[in-house]
Design a protein around this motif. Structure first.
Motif, mmCIF file in Angstrom:
data_model
loop_
_atom_site.group_PDB
_atom_site.id
_atom_site.type_symbol
_atom_site.label_atom_id
_atom_site.label_comp_id
_atom_site.label_asym_id
_atom_site.label_seq_id
_atom_site.Cartn_x
_atom_site.Cartn_y
_atom_site.Cartn_z
ATOM 1 N N GLN A 28 -82.744 4.422 -70.804
ATOM 2 C CA GLN A 28 -81.405 4.744 -71.300
ATOM 3 C C GLN A 28 -80.361 4.278 -70.301
ATOM 4 O O GLN A 28 -80.312 4.787 -69.176
ATOM 5 C CB GLN A 28 -81.268 6.252 -71.516
ATOM 6 N N PRO A 29 -79.522 3.317 -70.645
ATOM 7 C CA PRO A 29 -78.513 2.839 -69.687
ATOM 8 C C PRO A 29 -77.591 3.959 -69.221
ATOM 9 O O PRO A 29 -77.090 4.750 -70.022
ATOM 10 C CB PRO A 29 -77.738 1.790 -70.486
ATOM 11 N N ASP A 30 -77.399 4.013 -67.917
ATOM 12 C CA ASP A 30 -76.470 4.953 -67.305
ATOM 13 C C ASP A 30 -75.349 4.122 -66.675
ATOM 14 O O ASP A 30 -75.515 3.541 -65.612
ATOM 15 C CB ASP A 30 -77.185 5.786 -66.242
ATOM 16 N N LEU A 31 -74.208 4.080 -67.356
ATOM 17 C CA LEU A 31 -73.105 3.227 -66.895
ATOM 18 C C LEU A 31 -72.434 3.761 -65.640
ATOM 19 O O LEU A 31 -71.640 3.053 -65.013
ATOM 20 C CB LEU A 31 -72.077 3.068 -68.016
ATOM 21 N N SER A 32 -72.760 4.982 -65.242
ATOM 22 C CA SER A 32 -72.160 5.543 -64.021
ATOM 23 C C SER A 32 -72.931 5.143 -62.765
ATOM 24 O O SER A 32 -72.450 5.369 -61.652
ATOM 25 C CB SER A 32 -72.108 7.074 -64.112
ATOM 26 N N LEU A 33 -74.092 4.551 -62.952
ATOM 27 C CA LEU A 33 -74.878 4.117 -61.792
ATOM 28 C C LEU A 33 -74.146 3.018 -61.023
ATOM 29 O O LEU A 33 -73.440 2.194 -61.607
ATOM 30 C CB LEU A 33 -76.232 3.575 -62.238
ATOM 31 N N SER A 34 -74.334 3.005 -59.730
ATOM 32 C CA SER A 34 -73.795 1.935 -58.885
ATOM 33 C C SER A 34 -74.943 1.313 -58.084
ATOM 34 O O SER A 34 -75.114 1.599 -56.891
ATOM 35 C CB SER A 34 -72.717 2.472 -57.940
ATOM 36 N N PRO A 35 -75.757 0.499 -58.740
ATOM 37 C CA PRO A 35 -76.907 -0.075 -58.036
ATOM 38 C C PRO A 35 -76.461 -1.035 -56.941
ATOM 39 O O PRO A 35 -75.359 -1.592 -56.982
ATOM 40 C CB PRO A 35 -77.666 -0.816 -59.144
ATOM 41 N N ILE A 38 -97.824 -2.611 -65.030
ATOM 42 C CA ILE A 38 -96.778 -1.593 -64.928
ATOM 43 C C ILE A 38 -97.177 -0.581 -63.857
ATOM 44 O O ILE A 38 -98.198 0.097 -63.966
ATOM 45 C CB ILE A 38 -96.560 -0.881 -66.278
ATOM 46 N N HIS A 39 -96.358 -0.502 -62.812
ATOM 47 C CA HIS A 39 -96.645 0.365 -61.678
ATOM 48 C C HIS A 39 -95.466 1.324 -61.455
ATOM 49 O O HIS A 39 -94.421 1.210 -62.106
ATOM 50 C CB HIS A 39 -96.892 -0.473 -60.426
ATOM 51 N N THR A 40 -95.642 2.224 -60.532
ATOM 52 C CA THR A 40 -94.542 3.126 -60.179
ATOM 53 C C THR A 40 -93.322 2.331 -59.730
ATOM 54 O O THR A 40 -92.175 2.673 -60.076
ATOM 55 C CB THR A 40 -94.990 4.089 -59.058
ATOM 56 N N SER A 41 -93.553 1.263 -58.969
ATOM 57 C CA SER A 41 -92.443 0.426 -58.497
ATOM 58 C C SER A 41 -91.705 -0.231 -59.658
ATOM 59 O O SER A 41 -90.494 -0.453 -59.581
ATOM 60 C CB SER A 41 -92.961 -0.637 -57.534
ATOM 61 N N THR A 42 -92.420 -0.542 -60.734
ATOM 62 C CA THR A 42 -91.781 -1.113 -61.935
ATOM 63 C C THR A 42 -90.783 -0.116 -62.513
ATOM 64 O O THR A 42 -89.619 -0.450 -62.791
ATOM 65 C CB THR A 42 -92.846 -1.459 -62.990
ATOM 66 N N LEU A 43 -91.226 1.103 -62.702
ATOM 67 C CA LEU A 43 -90.366 2.137 -63.295
ATOM 68 C C LEU A 43 -89.207 2.489 -62.370
ATOM 69 O O LEU A 43 -88.094 2.774 -62.835
ATOM 70 C CB LEU A 43 -91.198 3.373 -63.614
ATOM 71 N N GLU A 44 -89.448 2.459 -61.078
ATOM 72 C CA GLU A 44 -88.387 2.764 -60.117
ATOM 73 C C GLU A 44 -87.245 1.754 -60.213
ATOM 74 O O GLU A 44 -86.075 2.114 -60.048
ATOM 75 C CB GLU A 44 -88.960 2.794 -58.705
ATOM 76 N N LEU A 45 -87.580 0.489 -60.479
ATOM 77 C CA LEU A 45 -86.528 -0.522 -60.630
ATOM 78 C C LEU A 45 -85.652 -0.222 -61.844
ATOM 79 O O LEU A 45 -84.425 -0.333 -61.784
ATOM 80 C CB LEU A 45 -87.145 -1.910 -60.761
ATOM 81 N N PHE A 46 -86.281 0.140 -62.970
ATOM 82 C CA PHE A 46 -85.501 0.506 -64.157
ATOM 83 C C PHE A 46 -84.594 1.703 -63.851
ATOM 84 O O PHE A 46 -83.409 1.708 -64.219
ATOM 85 C CB PHE A 46 -86.433 0.845 -65.326
ATOM 86 N N GLU A 47 -85.145 2.701 -63.198
ATOM 87 C CA GLU A 47 -84.363 3.897 -62.866
ATOM 88 C C GLU A 47 -83.196 3.563 -61.942
ATOM 89 O O GLU A 47 -82.083 4.068 -62.118
ATOM 90 C CB GLU A 47 -85.278 4.925 -62.175
ATOM 91 N N LYS A 48 -83.435 2.720 -60.967
ATOM 92 C CA LYS A 48 -82.434 2.412 -59.949
ATOM 93 C C LYS A 48 -81.330 1.505 -60.475
ATOM 94 O O LYS A 48 -80.162 1.645 -60.079
ATOM 95 C CB LYS A 48 -83.123 1.750 -58.754
ATOM 96 N N ILE A 49 -81.666 0.589 -61.391
ATOM 97 C CA ILE A 49 -80.699 -0.425 -61.813
ATOM 98 C C ILE A 49 -80.099 -0.125 -63.186
ATOM 99 O O ILE A 49 -78.910 -0.362 -63.421
ATOM 100 C CB ILE A 49 -81.351 -1.819 -61.817
#
Length: 384
Positions: A187-194, A157-168
């Motif tokens: 926490q799913p954010d349905l307003s995100l537009s990955p 688990i790296h910073t890049s791992t967490l960034e993917l969850f945040e971004k997607i």
């Protein structure tokens, strides 16, 4: 060694294939952390109906959570077999098994398409690309109240791992480490537009006159690895009709090259990764539209007939999921000997330091060097 003690019960778990005197467990501390977290959530009143488990390597999660009737997604044929074996061993009353690969949507197993998964459990693998692809595929199955629980060993688990969850998916935080494992809560954010899923990715190889695509879990998906390049430069050629197998085919490059240098051969490509075989099938069909080939997802050469191949090409992996060792290569060599006709040949490429020649000479009674450079060696064995 094979007894898992979890809040959900005690379970006897085995890796697959089941080996005598196995020294490796069929679960890790991340599995234990997940099971404890879910038990704590249920004890506090949370209930889950549509449960999805991704990357359960040996079935520890699927077995312990079987009463929840989860849908289980994995790209690994070996993991599928381990999950089946452990469920059957621990639940003789035959609990329902909803098992799918990572190219299929698990939505069909849920009661209704408008009812998204309310609990998604994801084991973190070594491949960041595979995680990115899986998060893109999971996003349409999530609602704003879906609980996303991921876990892995701290080293994965790296910073890049967490960034993917945040971004997607959405806002993400981690737990404290426990026995070198860590939980990821998202926490799913349905307003995100990955951005769109970048997989499968194109890999043009103009120097070999090939057009290749790779799904996310395929080895060396972004460039041609130097071992494969060396094998391609030393591919044998023959006009004789032959039955050729690309064992551990990955994206199919060796089989595709062999088809070009053996115009009258019949090709079979096998791998334990569903994504690898899908990549190989697409790539072979695209680059040899006038040829037919056979494609099979299996463990080494399980299901392939004895004494049926004239030539087997093999670039063996040295790890299975997160476990490193030569046990997969050794099983491939044994299966190759069984599958070859008398007089048939096995060509193996490997790093020089791996010492495959010792095992191959013991199995076949012969082993010669077909080609070598400073880093790699191509070994040739003949079935007598």
């Amino acid at each position: 060694m094979n007894q898992l003690h979890a809040p959900q019960g005690d379970f006897t778990l085995n890796r697959y294939p089941v080996r005598a005197k196995e020294t490796l467990r069929a679960w890790d501390a991340a599995d234990e952390y997940i099971l404890q977290n879910i038990a704590d959530a249920q004890a506090s009143g949370e209930a889950f109906q549509n449960v999805l488990i991704i990357n359960d390597s040996c079935g520890a999660l699927a077995t312990a959570l079987a009463p929840m009737r989860p849908v289980i997604m994995s790209d690994s044929f070996v993991s599928h077999q381990a999950i089946r074996h452990n469920l059957q061993s621990n639940w003789p009353e035959k609990v329902p098994l909803h098992l799918t690969d990572c190219l299929q949507s698990p939505a069909e197993y849920f009661p209704a398409t408008e009812a998204p998964a309310d609990l998604v459990i994801l084991k973190i693998t070594k491949s960041l690309a595979q995680l990115e692809d899986q998060l893109h595929r999971l996003r349409p199955l999530m609602g704003e109240n879906t609980r996303v629980l991921a876990a892995g060993m701290v080293k994965a688990i790296h910073t890049s791992t967490l960034e993917l969850f945040e971004k997607i998916i959405g806002p993400t935080h981690t737990s404290l480490a426990k026995k070198k494992a860590r939980l990821i809560h998202c926490q799913p954010d349905l307003s995100l537009s990955p951005a769109p899923n970048p997989f499968p990715k194109a890999l043009p190889l103009p120097e070999h006159r090939l057009d290749i695509i790779n799904h996310a879990s395929v080895f060396s998906r972004d460039k041609l690895d130097i071992g494969t390049r060396f094998f391609l430069d030393n591919m044998p050629a023959s006009d004789a009709p032959k039955q050729i197998i690309d064992l551990g085919c990955g994206n199919g490059l060796l089989g595709i090259a062999a088809a070009g240098s053996h115009p009258n051969a019949t090709l079979t490509m096998v791998d334990e990764s569903f994504m690898a075989v899908a990549s190989a099938e697409r790539n072979f069909t695209f680059n040899h539209p006038d040829r037919t080939a056979h494609f099979q997802v299996t463990d080494c050469l399980t299901g392939i007939a004895d004494n049926s191949a004239d030539l087997i090409l093999n670039n063996p992996p040295f790890h299975q999921q997160n476990t490193i060792g030569d046990f997969i290569a050794v099983q491939m060599f044994k299966d190759a000997k069984r599958t070859l006709k008398t007089g048939g040949e096995l060509l193996v490429i490997g790093n020089r330091h791996l010492g495959y020649h010792v095992t191959l000479k013991r199995l076949f009674g012969n082993c010669t060097t077909q080609a070598s450079n400073k880093k790699f060696v191509i070994l040739r064995c003949i079935k007598r």
